[in-house]
Design a protein around this motif. Structure first.
Motif, PDB file in Angstrom:
ATOM      1  N   ARG A  79     130.858  -3.259  84.560  1.00 46.75           N
ATOM      2  CA  ARG A  79     130.792  -2.537  83.279  1.00 46.75           C
ATOM      3  C   ARG A  79     130.157  -1.164  83.450  1.00 46.75           C
ATOM      4  N   LEU A  80     129.112  -1.100  84.267  1.00 46.54           N
ATOM      5  CA  LEU A  80     128.477   0.189  84.550  1.00 46.54           C
ATOM      6  C   LEU A  80     129.459   1.141  85.235  1.00 46.54           C
ATOM      7  N   THR A  81     130.194   0.597  86.205  1.00 44.95           N
ATOM      8  CA  THR A  81     131.167   1.406  86.942  1.00 44.95           C
ATOM      9  C   THR A  81     132.263   1.910  86.009  1.00 44.95           C
ATOM     10  N   PHE A  82     132.718   1.066  85.118  1.00 50.16           N
ATOM     11  CA  PHE A  82     133.753   1.445  84.155  1.00 50.16           C
ATOM     12  C   PHE A  82     133.271   2.549  83.217  1.00 50.16           C
ATOM     13  N   LEU A  83     131.963   2.574  82.955  1.00 52.80           N
ATOM     14  CA  LEU A  83     131.401   3.578  82.042  1.00 52.80           C
ATOM     15  C   LEU A  83     131.545   4.996  82.594  1.00 52.80           C
ATOM     16  N   VAL A  84     131.569   5.147  83.918  1.00 55.70           N
ATOM     17  CA  VAL A  84     131.645   6.487  84.521  1.00 55.70           C
ATOM     18  C   VAL A  84     132.950   7.202  84.156  1.00 55.70           C
ATOM     19  N   PRO A  85     134.145   6.612  84.417  1.00 53.85           N
ATOM     20  CA  PRO A  85     135.369   7.311  83.986  1.00 53.85           C
ATOM     21  C   PRO A  85     135.475   7.449  82.474  1.00 53.85           C
ATOM     22  N   VAL A  86     134.855   6.524  81.723  1.00 52.74           N
ATOM     23  CA  VAL A  86     134.831   6.657  80.260  1.00 52.74           C
ATOM     24  C   VAL A  86     134.155   7.965  79.865  1.00 52.74           C
ATOM     25  N   LEU A  87     133.060   8.297  80.548  1.00 54.61           N
ATOM     26  CA  LEU A  87     132.328   9.532  80.267  1.00 54.61           C
ATOM     27  C   LEU A  87     133.046  10.760  80.833  1.00 54.61           C
ATOM     28  N   ILE A  88     133.556  10.650  82.061  1.00 53.23           N
ATOM     29  CA  ILE A  88     134.219  11.791  82.694  1.00 53.23           C
ATOM     30  C   ILE A  88     135.472  12.203  81.923  1.00 53.23           C
ATOM     31  N   MET A  89     136.186  11.208  81.379  1.00 52.71           N
ATOM     32  CA  MET A  89     137.423  11.507  80.658  1.00 52.71           C
ATOM     33  C   MET A  89     137.169  12.352  79.417  1.00 52.71           C
ATOM     34  N   THR A  90     135.937  12.327  78.904  1.00 50.58           N
ATOM     35  CA  THR A  90     135.631  13.107  77.704  1.00 50.58           C
ATOM     36  C   THR A  90     135.712  14.610  77.965  1.00 50.58           C
ATOM     37  N   TYR A  91     135.423  15.020  79.204  1.00 51.81           N
ATOM     38  CA  TYR A  91     135.365  16.470  79.452  1.00 51.81           C
ATOM     39  C   TYR A  91     136.334  16.981  80.516  1.00 51.81           C
ATOM     40  N   TYR A  92     136.925  16.105  81.316  1.00 52.73           N
ATOM     41  CA  TYR A  92     137.771  16.606  82.406  1.00 52.73           C
ATOM     42  C   TYR A  92     138.995  17.340  81.868  1.00 52.73           C
ATOM     43  N   SER A  93     139.595  16.818  80.795  1.00 53.09           N
ATOM     44  CA  SER A  93     140.772  17.494  80.237  1.00 53.09           C
ATOM     45  C   SER A  93     140.382  18.808  79.560  1.00 53.09           C
ATOM     46  N   VAL A  94     139.125  18.943  79.164  1.00 55.96           N
ATOM     47  CA  VAL A  94     138.652  20.217  78.599  1.00 55.96           C
ATOM     48  C   VAL A  94     138.644  21.290  79.679  1.00 55.96           C
ATOM     49  N   ILE A  95     138.103  20.943  80.845  1.00 61.65           N
ATOM     50  CA  ILE A  95     138.106  21.878  81.977  1.00 61.65           C
ATOM     51  C   ILE A  95     139.548  22.169  82.400  1.00 61.65           C
ATOM     52  N   GLY A  96     140.400  21.123  82.400  1.00 67.82           N
ATOM     53  CA  GLY A  96     141.816  21.318  82.693  1.00 67.82           C
ATOM     54  C   GLY A  96     142.461  22.278  81.717  1.00 67.82           C
ATOM     55  N   GLY A  97     142.038  22.215  80.451  1.00 67.74           N
ATOM     56  CA  GLY A  97     142.548  23.147  79.440  1.00 67.74           C
ATOM     57  C   GLY A  97     142.126  24.579  79.712  1.00 67.74           C
ATOM     58  N   TRP A  98     140.890  24.767  80.201  1.00 68.06           N
ATOM     59  CA  TRP A  98     140.439  26.123  80.561  1.00 68.06           C
ATOM     60  C   TRP A  98     141.330  26.702  81.660  1.00 68.06           C
ATOM     61  N   ILE A  99     141.609  25.880  82.668  1.00 68.81           N
ATOM     62  CA  ILE A  99     142.454  26.330  83.782  1.00 68.81           C
ATOM     63  C   ILE A  99     143.859  26.660  83.283  1.00 68.81           C
TER      64      ILE A  99
END
Length: 466
Positions: free
Chosen positions: A89-109
């Motif tokens: 569950r802890l491991t699953f939480l990491v991509p849950v958090l990363i997904m919140t902002y990775y597409s934002v950075i992708g949008g900047w690019i």
């Protein structure tokens, strides 16, 4: 009805998909500015040592767990030991958090690529352009949505027809672009206002020469933490991604060879990214240009492209296209991890889970975008830095959870399950695991101690103890 489990068609498909996850914004965005911040060649030296030791151990562990159990992180740890299912569950939480902002950075690019495609891009080099863009109400959300939609479409197509097929096309092109741009940047020459001639080769020396000035134990620990955080982000370890991709690997694949190839891909691209960015910034902006931190590629590099004259626009298009490829392959792996875990947990088809994860990703990414205007705040983090919403998500996932997950995983594998469980999976087909002795020693004695120290430093407990 439970869907039949997908798989990669072979070793090349797995290596390119895993390398695509590993080779992302972490290599091209974070690596150069961390290198510039942390003593150039000193950071590079520390990072290489970590890749050959910790990176090898953590990557091998994740992939082997995935293939052995044929499950994603949420269920894999439970199968290893029911008492340790909380680690999934802890491991699953990491991509849950990363997904919140990775597409934002992708949008900047995506935004910067669009600007250079439709215009000469001069406005991108103007002071305040990047800040004006990310603090606007609508534009960041629009470009984030474009990037997120493309990510979701690739994941929707599945493992072999989507992720693997996309990686086989994109990864060779990505590496070719990086090599071409890196070579080009090393040939650059510019005369500064004071008459000093700066060259790309001088910038390469700035990049590669270790700087030990003012080095203390505390400063070395900070560099070590930066390098380890970069390692987690870059290799996609301790976040469930490589467990997920490992679960798609067929039993006849040589895991030892495959993980070595992923390490080479990832580290090679990171080093080339530094050769590409740091010399170019040095030539046109000098040492001051290195101080722009995470905004290096969005503030400093547009000024570099503007200073290149007729070569600037083609170089900018090639660079942001390459950045877009890198960001997309990594974002796909993060979303695939969420979708795959959801499919396994709720027994829903890929189509429905893509929709659910896509909606979650969009809503949370909008909140991250608003974190630069309507929801803006500044918060002092335990590691001493000050950040807003995106920085908080990045800190929790990369500097807090990943070292903690690696610490617990090393205890589970090293002392509860036993290293031979992983070694046996690597040698499943009779291949000799040449670094088995090193793996056994690292996972039991070195990784737990170092991860505990890094966790204490990243959370600020080390300062309290001192």
């Amino acid at each position: 009805m439970k869907e039949k489990r997908s798989s990669f068609s072979g070793s090349i498909g797995f290596v390119l998909a895993a390398a695509g996850s590993a080779v992302g914004v972490g290599n091209i965005w974070r690596f150069p500015y961390l290198c510039a911040k942390d003593g150039g060649g000193l950071f590079l030296l520390v990072y290489l040592v970590l890749v050959l030791t910790f990176g090898f151990v953590l990557l091998t562990t994740d992939v082997a767990i995935g293939r052995k159990t044929k499950k994603n992180a949420l269920k894999a740890f439970e199968e290893l030991n029911p008492k340790w299912k909380f680690l999934g569950r802890l491991t699953f939480l990491v991509p849950v958090l990363i997904m919140t902002y990775y597409s934002v950075i992708g949008g900047w690019i995506t935004k910067y690529l669009f600007v250079y495609l439709v215009s000469d891009g001069i406005e991108a080099a103007v002071d305040g352009y990047f800040t004006s863009f990310i603090t606007s109400d609508i534009a960041p959300i629009v470009f984030m949505l474009i990037f997120l939609a493309l990510t979701a479409w690739i994941v929707f197509r599945g493992v072999e027809k989507g992720i693997e097929k996309f990686s086989k096309i994109i990864m060779p092109g990505l590496i070719l672009l990086i090599v071409i741009i890196a070579i080009f940047c090393l040939t650059l020459t510019n005369t500064a206002p004071d008459g000093t001639v700066r060259t790309g080769m001088q910038g390469l020396a700035v990049y590669l020469k270790p700087d030990f000035h003012g080095l203390t134990v505390k400063r070395f620990l900070e560099i070590l933490l930066d390098a380890m955080s970069q390692l987690f982000f870059s290799l996609s370890v301790s976040m469930g991604i490589m467990i997920t991709y490992g679960s798609y690997v067929k039993n006849d694949i040589d895991l030892n060879k495959a993980t070595n190839q992923i390490e080479i891909f990832d580290t090679g691209v990171a080093i080339l990214a530094g050769m590409m960015i740091i010399p170019a910034v040095f030539v046109f902006l000098g040492n001051d240009g290195m101080a722009s931190g995470p905004s290096l590629i969005f503030i400093s590099l547009p000024k570099v492209f503007d200073a290149m004259g007729v070569f600037g626009r083609p170089a900018a298009i090639a660079f942001f296209l390459m950045m877009g490829f890198a960001a997309l392959t990594s974002c796909v792996s993060v979303m695939e991890t969420l979708v795959a875990n959801g499919m396994e947990l709720y027994h829903k088809p890929r189509k429905k889970m893509c929709g659910v994860v896509g909606i979650y990703s969009f809503i949370t990414a909008v909140l991250i975008c608003l974190g630069y205007n309507k929801l803006y705040f500044e918060l002092k983090l335990p590691n001493g830095s000050v950040g807003q919403l995106l920085d908080v998500m990045d800190y929790i996932s990369n500097s807090f959870l990943m070292p903690f997950i690696s610490l617990l995983t090393s205890i589970l594998i090293g002392w509860v399950i036993g290293p031979d469980w992983i070694i046996g999976e690597v040698e499943r087909n009779g291949e000799k695991f040449k670094r088995a002795g090193m793996y056994r020693f690292m996972i039991r004695y070195v990784v737990p101690v170092v991860m505990l120290v890094l966790f204490l430093v990243s959370t600020g407990f080390a300062d309290l103890i001192a």
